[in-house]
Design a protein around this motif. Structure first.
Motif, PDB file in Angstrom:
ATOM      1  N   ALA A 141     -43.428 -13.235 -23.518  1.00 56.25           N
ATOM      2  CA  ALA A 141     -44.461 -12.722 -23.028  1.00 56.25           C
ATOM      3  C   ALA A 141     -45.801 -13.549 -22.681  1.00 56.25           C
ATOM      4  O   ALA A 141     -46.262 -13.254 -21.649  1.00 56.25           O
ATOM      5  CB  ALA A 141     -45.275 -11.658 -24.194  1.00 56.25           C
ATOM      6  N   ALA A 142     -46.032 -14.530 -23.483  1.00 56.21           N
ATOM      7  CA  ALA A 142     -47.007 -15.771 -22.997  1.00 56.21           C
ATOM      8  C   ALA A 142     -46.622 -16.180 -21.673  1.00 56.21           C
ATOM      9  O   ALA A 142     -47.879 -16.562 -21.014  1.00 56.21           O
ATOM     10  CB  ALA A 142     -47.163 -16.608 -24.281  1.00 56.21           C
ATOM     11  N   ALA A 143     -45.482 -16.640 -21.519  1.00 57.53           N
ATOM     12  CA  ALA A 143     -45.269 -17.172 -20.372  1.00 57.53           C
ATOM     13  C   ALA A 143     -45.409 -16.235 -19.156  1.00 57.53           C
ATOM     14  O   ALA A 143     -45.944 -16.648 -18.067  1.00 57.53           O
ATOM     15  CB  ALA A 143     -43.604 -17.865 -20.377  1.00 57.53           C
ATOM     16  N   ILE A 144     -45.000 -15.017 -19.324  1.00 60.01           N
ATOM     17  CA  ILE A 144     -45.077 -14.092 -18.069  1.00 60.01           C
ATOM     18  C   ILE A 144     -46.638 -13.880 -17.870  1.00 60.01           C
ATOM     19  O   ILE A 144     -47.024 -14.014 -16.822  1.00 60.01           O
ATOM     20  CB  ILE A 144     -44.355 -12.632 -18.433  1.00 60.01           C
ATOM     21  CG1 ILE A 144     -43.002 -12.774 -18.509  1.00 60.01           C
ATOM     22  CG2 ILE A 144     -44.742 -11.857 -17.086  1.00 60.01           C
ATOM     23  CD1 ILE A 144     -42.245 -11.709 -19.055  1.00 60.01           C
ATOM     24  N   ALA A 145     -47.375 -13.863 -19.000  1.00 56.16           N
ATOM     25  CA  ALA A 145     -48.791 -13.500 -18.894  1.00 56.16           C
ATOM     26  C   ALA A 145     -49.207 -14.833 -18.073  1.00 56.16           C
ATOM     27  O   ALA A 145     -50.171 -14.707 -17.456  1.00 56.16           O
ATOM     28  CB  ALA A 145     -49.408 -13.357 -20.299  1.00 56.16           C
ATOM     29  N   GLY A 146     -48.988 -16.164 -18.536  1.00 57.30           N
ATOM     30  CA  GLY A 146     -49.364 -17.341 -17.969  1.00 57.30           C
ATOM     31  C   GLY A 146     -48.972 -17.194 -16.674  1.00 57.30           C
ATOM     32  O   GLY A 146     -49.979 -17.717 -15.731  1.00 57.30           O
ATOM     33  N   ALA A 147     -47.953 -16.798 -15.943  1.00 58.84           N
ATOM     34  CA  ALA A 147     -47.568 -16.971 -14.653  1.00 58.84           C
ATOM     35  C   ALA A 147     -48.553 -15.842 -13.699  1.00 58.84           C
ATOM     36  O   ALA A 147     -48.901 -16.057 -12.611  1.00 58.84           O
ATOM     37  CB  ALA A 147     -46.135 -16.523 -14.622  1.00 58.84           C
ATOM     38  N   LEU A 148     -48.692 -14.627 -14.529  1.00 60.78           N
ATOM     39  CA  LEU A 148     -49.388 -13.523 -13.767  1.00 60.78           C
ATOM     40  C   LEU A 148     -50.957 -14.187 -13.578  1.00 60.78           C
ATOM     41  O   LEU A 148     -51.491 -14.240 -12.462  1.00 60.78           O
ATOM     42  CB  LEU A 148     -49.746 -12.423 -14.705  1.00 60.78           C
ATOM     43  CG  LEU A 148     -48.239 -11.526 -14.703  1.00 60.78           C
ATOM     44  CD1 LEU A 148     -48.717 -10.338 -15.738  1.00 60.78           C
ATOM     45  CD2 LEU A 148     -48.117 -11.065 -13.262  1.00 60.78           C
ATOM     46  N   ALA A 149     -51.308 -14.896 -14.561  1.00 66.25           N
ATOM     47  CA  ALA A 149     -52.949 -15.482 -14.473  1.00 66.25           C
ATOM     48  C   ALA A 149     -53.014 -16.361 -13.315  1.00 66.25           C
ATOM     49  O   ALA A 149     -53.762 -16.630 -12.607  1.00 66.25           O
ATOM     50  CB  ALA A 149     -53.396 -15.874 -15.831  1.00 66.25           C
ATOM     51  N   GLY A 150     -51.594 -17.187 -13.268  1.00 66.04           N
ATOM     52  CA  GLY A 150     -51.620 -18.425 -12.355  1.00 66.04           C
ATOM     53  C   GLY A 150     -51.564 -17.749 -11.047  1.00 66.04           C
ATOM     54  O   GLY A 150     -52.320 -18.392  -9.924  1.00 66.04           O
ATOM     55  N   ILE A 151     -51.185 -16.619 -10.690  1.00 61.87           N
ATOM     56  CA  ILE A 151     -50.745 -16.246  -9.395  1.00 61.87           C
ATOM     57  C   ILE A 151     -52.226 -15.853  -9.152  1.00 61.87           C
ATOM     58  O   ILE A 151     -52.760 -16.032  -7.979  1.00 61.87           O
ATOM     59  CB  ILE A 151     -49.763 -15.045  -9.244  1.00 61.87           C
ATOM     60  CG1 ILE A 151     -48.586 -15.582  -9.407  1.00 61.87           C
ATOM     61  CG2 ILE A 151     -49.890 -14.524  -7.673  1.00 61.87           C
ATOM     62  CD1 ILE A 151     -47.559 -14.135  -9.579  1.00 61.87           C
ATOM     63  N   GLY A 152     -52.956 -14.988  -9.937  1.00 60.83           N
ATOM     64  CA  GLY A 152     -54.311 -14.560  -9.734  1.00 60.83           C
ATOM     65  C   GLY A 152     -55.190 -15.749  -9.122  1.00 60.83           C
ATOM     66  O   GLY A 152     -55.965 -15.739  -8.414  1.00 60.83           O
ATOM     67  N   GLY A 153     -54.952 -16.893  -9.956  1.00 58.01           N
ATOM     68  CA  GLY A 153     -56.003 -17.687 -10.045  1.00 58.01           C
ATOM     69  C   GLY A 153     -55.784 -18.464  -8.517  1.00 58.01           C
ATOM     70  O   GLY A 153     -56.676 -18.640  -7.880  1.00 58.01           O
ATOM     71  N   GLY A 154     -54.262 -18.622  -8.109  1.00 60.06           N
ATOM     72  CA  GLY A 154     -53.993 -19.146  -6.491  1.00 60.06           C
ATOM     73  C   GLY A 154     -54.582 -18.295  -5.605  1.00 60.06           C
ATOM     74  O   GLY A 154     -55.237 -18.654  -4.650  1.00 60.06           O
ATOM     75  N   LEU A 155     -54.450 -17.057  -5.752  1.00 62.02           N
ATOM     76  CA  LEU A 155     -55.207 -15.947  -4.708  1.00 62.02           C
ATOM     77  C   LEU A 155     -56.656 -16.048  -4.886  1.00 62.02           C
ATOM     78  O   LEU A 155     -57.190 -16.235  -3.789  1.00 62.02           O
ATOM     79  CB  LEU A 155     -54.905 -14.541  -5.122  1.00 62.02           C
ATOM     80  CG  LEU A 155     -53.438 -14.134  -4.782  1.00 62.02           C
ATOM     81  CD1 LEU A 155     -52.928 -12.817  -5.571  1.00 62.02           C
ATOM     82  CD2 LEU A 155     -52.899 -14.391  -3.524  1.00 62.02           C
ATOM     83  N   TYR A 156     -57.296 -16.299  -5.916  1.00 63.32           N
ATOM     84  CA  TYR A 156     -58.628 -16.695  -6.090  1.00 63.32           C
ATOM     85  C   TYR A 156     -59.361 -17.777  -5.274  1.00 63.32           C
ATOM     86  O   TYR A 156     -59.986 -17.842  -4.445  1.00 63.32           O
ATOM     87  CB  TYR A 156     -59.034 -16.419  -7.500  1.00 63.32           C
ATOM     88  CG  TYR A 156     -60.639 -16.650  -7.593  1.00 63.32           C
ATOM     89  CD1 TYR A 156     -61.536 -15.708  -7.521  1.00 63.32           C
ATOM     90  CD2 TYR A 156     -61.188 -18.042  -7.971  1.00 63.32           C
ATOM     91  CE1 TYR A 156     -62.814 -15.788  -7.972  1.00 63.32           C
ATOM     92  CE2 TYR A 156     -62.499 -18.223  -8.331  1.00 63.32           C
ATOM     93  CZ  TYR A 156     -63.455 -17.028  -7.942  1.00 63.32           C
ATOM     94  OH  TYR A 156     -64.720 -17.167  -8.164  1.00 63.32           O
ATOM     95  N   ALA A 157     -58.503 -18.818  -5.633  1.00 61.78           N
ATOM     96  CA  ALA A 157     -58.922 -20.114  -4.912  1.00 61.78           C
ATOM     97  C   ALA A 157     -58.738 -19.936  -3.324  1.00 61.78           C
ATOM     98  O   ALA A 157     -59.725 -20.444  -2.671  1.00 61.78           O
ATOM     99  CB  ALA A 157     -57.967 -21.207  -5.310  1.00 61.78           C
TER     100      ALA A 157
END
Lengths: 249, 302
Positions: free
Chosen positions: B191-207
């Motif tokens: 769950a933590a890994a999937i959550a990390g990936a989701l936040a990571g995609i969000g961050g990439g889009l944000y940048a």
């Protein structure tokens, strides 16, 4: 099936379970009774691995399982119910049974079926379990919305769904009326006759005397008597544990 | 659609990713104040990939997701042994460490006579992929919502799958979950890994949306909000945290008359809901009732 050798658990200075030997055989109901605080529930908690032993040994199907984590004991065939009902209230009745369902049944399924709703045989299996416990009409209800008696049945059903070879029942009759206790009695007999080993903790004396093949009595964490229901009933040590000694009165 | 609205909706979309990330952990019963760290890691990773290494946007976002998942796994192995308050504090400490590390992080290369790359506390400028490739604000918004739709579809599948049921079981009573044969530690890390990936995609889009990131954007308030979105919107469905984002960013932050009172209204809303609806507006019971109503006819046969 299950053998406890000198099972011991101390909580600080409290000897909750103190050198208990017990054997539960397949196709047998072993009643475990004793006054409050005598170590019955602790014994069950130790068997399913909720906390580590102080000393002693738990042998299951000829294998030492004393150090295994709870989920591995479950997959080896040990299931239990709780004295105070514990269900996943935010999940449906069906979901409660689905994950509990014996993994051997599930492993026969292909992965897609296993992870998305189970294939025909797994579903039928849950359907039969629901019928046996008279819960089929509540299949899609949230477990938290069930009435008390139904929750008790669901807990039993969930333990049964795991297809255990050893079933630990911790006061299953608590809070039940006479009719429900009769049904419980009948279900326990049915399961025993399939060859399941059952360890029954119960305060309801009539139920234990009726359904248990053998009875063991705990007092202050030690086994003080063991034998047929009649033998245990007439044992002076047991009477003393429950009623106090005549001289002390 | 006017530019302002596109901007607001893009923001809502991007923040939804980190809200979903915190929501997933809430499902497994973990309260985290640290998902902004993986959002930051994803933002830096994706920005470096496209602006400095010349990767495509898709590859950059994938890299951001991977970086988020990997770092969440590495942090998760030791911290997921902790529970409740202790886990919450560990995640908070980790996120602050990440933020401060980015303040010291310098990695620049010269491209066409200009220095590009993260420059410590001054941030990381000129993540100009969408300008260089002539992607309009509208188009980028569609990219954001396209990805979000895919993720939401994944969540809908998850809710119907055994994995989703196991996550919820762990969240409700992990001891009992273990007694159903579930290896709690393993699923927590997943769950933590999937959550990390989701936040990571969000961050990439944000940048790529803002073209400029700096460490102080990823402060603890972002983490607190991400957590609050799920608690406001509801834990019964993945639409819950998105509803939370819509209320906060879509209404409070973006409507000028309200924006001055944003934190007052938002804080009050959190307090109120924790009292009257502790599992949010779209909680499990409501979602279950809606589900039963939608499938009404079919159910009656049983």
């Amino acid at each position: 099936m299950l053998e406890l050798h000198r099972l011991t658990k101390h909580f600080g200075g409290v000897r909750a379970v103190d050198g208990v030997d017990l054997i539960v055989n397949p196709g047998e109901v072993l009643g475990l009774i004793g006054p409050n605080g005598s170590g019955k529930s602790t014994t069950v908690n130790l068997i399913c691995g909720l906390f580590p032993l102080t000393s002693g040994l738990i042998m299951f199907k000829g294998e030492d399982i004393s150090a295994l984590p709870p989920h591995e004991r479950v997959t080896r065939g040990i299931a239990r119910t709780f004295q105070n009902i514990r269900l996943f209230g935010q999940l449906t009745v069906w979901q409660n049974l689905w994950v509990a369902q014996n993994s051997a049944e599930q492993r026969r399924q292909n992965p897609v079926r296993r992870w998305f709703g189970g294939g025909g045989s797994a579903r039928e299996d849950i359907g039969r379990t629901l019928e046996f416990f008279d819960l089929a009409h509540k299949r899609d209800e949230l477990a938290g919305n069930l009435a008390f008696g139904e929750q008790r049945r669901l807990e039993f059903a969930r333990a049964f769904a795991a297809k255990p070879v050893l079933l630990l029942l911790d006061e299953p009759a608590a809070g039940m009326n006479a009719e429900e206790i009769d049904q419980l009695d009948a279900r326990i007999r049915t399961l025993r006759d399939t060859g399941m080993a059952i360890l029954l903790i119960e305060h309801h004396v009539e139920l234990v005397m009726s359904v248990a093949d053998r009875i063991a009595v705990l007092n202050f964490g030690q086994k003080i008597a063991e034998g047929s229901p009649a033998e245990v009933q007439n044992n002076p040590l047991v009477r003393e544990a429950y009623l106090g000694t005549a001289t002390a009165a | 659609m006017d530019e302002y609205l596109v901007g607001v909706l893009s923001n809502v979309g991007v923040i939804s990713f980190v809200a979903l990330s915190a929501y997933l952990l809430l499902l497994t019963g973990e309260i985290t104040f640290g998902q902004q760290a993986f959002f930051a890691i994803g933002a830096y990773a994706a920005g470096i990939a496209t602006a400095m290494w010349g990767w495509t946007l898709a590859a950059g976002l994938g890299f951001g997701a991977l970086a988020g998942a990997l770092s969440a796994t590495i942090v998760g192995v030791p911290t997921l042994r902790l529970h409740g308050l202790y886990f919450a504090i560990a995640t908070l400490a980790f996120a602050e460490m990440v933020r401060i590390l980015f303040e010291m992080f310098r990695y620049q290369i010269e491209i066409d006579g200009e220095w590009v790359g993260p420059n410590g506390a001054d941030g990381f400028r000129d993540i100009r992929y969408i300008f260089e490739n002539d992607i309009s604000g509208m188009e980028f918004m569609l990219i954001i919502y396209g990805l979000l739709t895919v993720i939401l579809a994944g969540f809908m599948l998850l809710e119907r799958s055994r994995l989703g049921v196991i996550f919820r079981m762990i969240g409700e009573d992990e001891v009992l979950a273990g007694l159903q044969g579930v290896s709690v530690a393993r699923y927590r890390i997943l769950a933590a890994a999937i959550a990390g990936a989701l936040a990571g995609i969000g961050g990439g889009l944000y940048a790529h949306l803002t073209t400029y990131i700096e460490p102080r954007i990823f402060d603890v308030m972002l983490g607190v909000h991400s957590l609050a979105y799920g608690l406001i919107g509801g834990l019964g469905t993945a639409l819950g945290p998105i509803l939370g984002v819509l209320i906060d960013i879509g209404l409070l932050e973006s409507i000028r008359a309200l924006s001055g009172y944003r934190m007052i209204i938002f804080g009050g809303l959190v307090a109120l809901l924790l009292i009257v609806r502790p599992r949010g507006l779209l909680d499990e019971r409501l979602v279950h009732r809606i589900g039963v109503a939608l499938r009404g006819g079919r159910k009656m046969r049983v």
